[in-house]
Motif scaffolding. Sequence first.
Motif, short mmCIF file in Angstrom:
data_model
loop_
_atom_site.label_atom_id
_atom_site.label_comp_id
_atom_site.label_asym_id
_atom_site.label_seq_id
_atom_site.Cartn_x
_atom_site.Cartn_y
_atom_site.Cartn_z
N ARG A 57 0.83 -1.21 0.00
CA ARG A 57 0.00 0.00 0.00
C ARG A 57 0.85 1.25 0.00
N GLU A 58 1.91 1.24 0.84
CA GLU A 58 2.73 2.43 0.97
C GLU A 58 3.52 2.72 -0.29
N GLU A 109 1.20 4.16 -2.76
CA GLU A 109 0.83 5.53 -2.40
C GLU A 109 1.95 6.51 -2.78
N GLN A 137 2.26 6.90 -6.52
CA GLN A 137 1.22 7.76 -7.10
C GLN A 137 1.43 9.21 -6.72
N LYS A 138 1.86 9.44 -5.48
CA LYS A 138 2.07 10.81 -5.01
C LYS A 138 3.20 11.49 -5.81
#
Length: 364
Positions: free
Chosen positions: A188-189, A192, A195-196
């Motif tokens: 997940r990280e 994230e 994408q960020k």
Amino acid sequence: MPSDQPSPSRTAGTGVPLHLRGLTKKYQDFVGVDNLNLDIQGGELVALLGPSGCGKTTTLRMVAGLIPVTSGEILVGGRDVTSTPTYQRDMGLVFQSYALFPHMTIAQNVAFGLEMRGIGKDEIKARVRDALRMVHLEGKEDRKPTQLSGGQQQRVALARALVVRPSILLLDEPLSNLDAKLRDEMRREIREIQQKTGITALFVTHDQVEALAMCDKIVVMQAGKLMQAGTPREIYEAPANPFVASFVGRANRLTARGDGSGRYGLSGVEIRGSAGISGNVTMMIRPHRITINDPAAAGENGLSGRLTEVTYVGDLVQLEVASGDQTIMVERSTRSQEALPTIGESVSLNWSAADTMVFSEDAP
Ligand SMILES: Nc1ncnc2c1ncn2[C@@H]1O[C@H](COP(=O)(O)OP(=O)(O)O)[C@@H](O)[C@H]1O
Ligand SMILES: [Mg+2]
């Protein structure tokens, strides 16, 4: 003033595209990677997925410039980097082993690449702080790697790769050394952060769940060759061949005979398939798309058989059914309150033509 503009890799959501053209690696006579063609859009997270030995690491190492290509081209943002040395390729690397410098602090490990690039002290300090915050390691600056858990060390490795703001992020099985719960969290990280930052990333894994859950696109490889590239849904719902169908998700593999009209003979029963092929075919059906003893079954296809085995696997029950000379696996959710048939009992199986994937018998 175009020269003052930040390069596209610096701006979220506008990563740099990566193209592989006919990429090939031969180890003496053995072809490790065979004529790989791949288009990765800027900002995409793409999984290279396949069994051990299929050429994933070899591909990644060629992209990174750690080993020379035998033939083919690597284009980063349209620029041919095939013979550019690693340190000039503008790529961040994260491996399965964290490979941190043990005698240096976390902050020093992350700062290393920036110091090598001759960046000023104040900027290094700010960027190291930002990178460590991004991977949730603020406050751990002065620790040594051995004072961190495996998951935390892998976060440092990720921060170290990202802090130099590379155009492309390359990850080779970065989560394989972590336990299941931590792996889930890190998936997940990483997603994230990717994408960020909008960074283009190539993620090597042999784990289909990881590839399906994290990535925009999956590239399935086998024996050095590209089997299929597509979105997780395309790969799962419309696999290009039996290898992909059984490597990504589970599938029954049956042998049938077609007349070219979409009808197939299977154990003396007529089965409708998703395509019309004549002659011997490989028929693949996902176990959870088959119903067992369902009075309301609407599927076009049905078979009768005998239940030979029942296995509980937590969230689901696997039922093995013998039908003629075929063995068919059926999966049912354990949420189901209906009673299961008992072993030895006659059962009926139903499923739809759309869920009957058919391939010519010589497909990989
Ligand atoms: N330096 C090497 N010399 C000879 N064969 C190699 C070398 N490196 C990898 N191979 C072979 O190339 C194939 C692909 O390896 P690799 O890219 O590491 O696979 P994967 O990462 O998918 O597990 C394997 O059969 C492996 O044994
Ligand atoms: Mg590997």
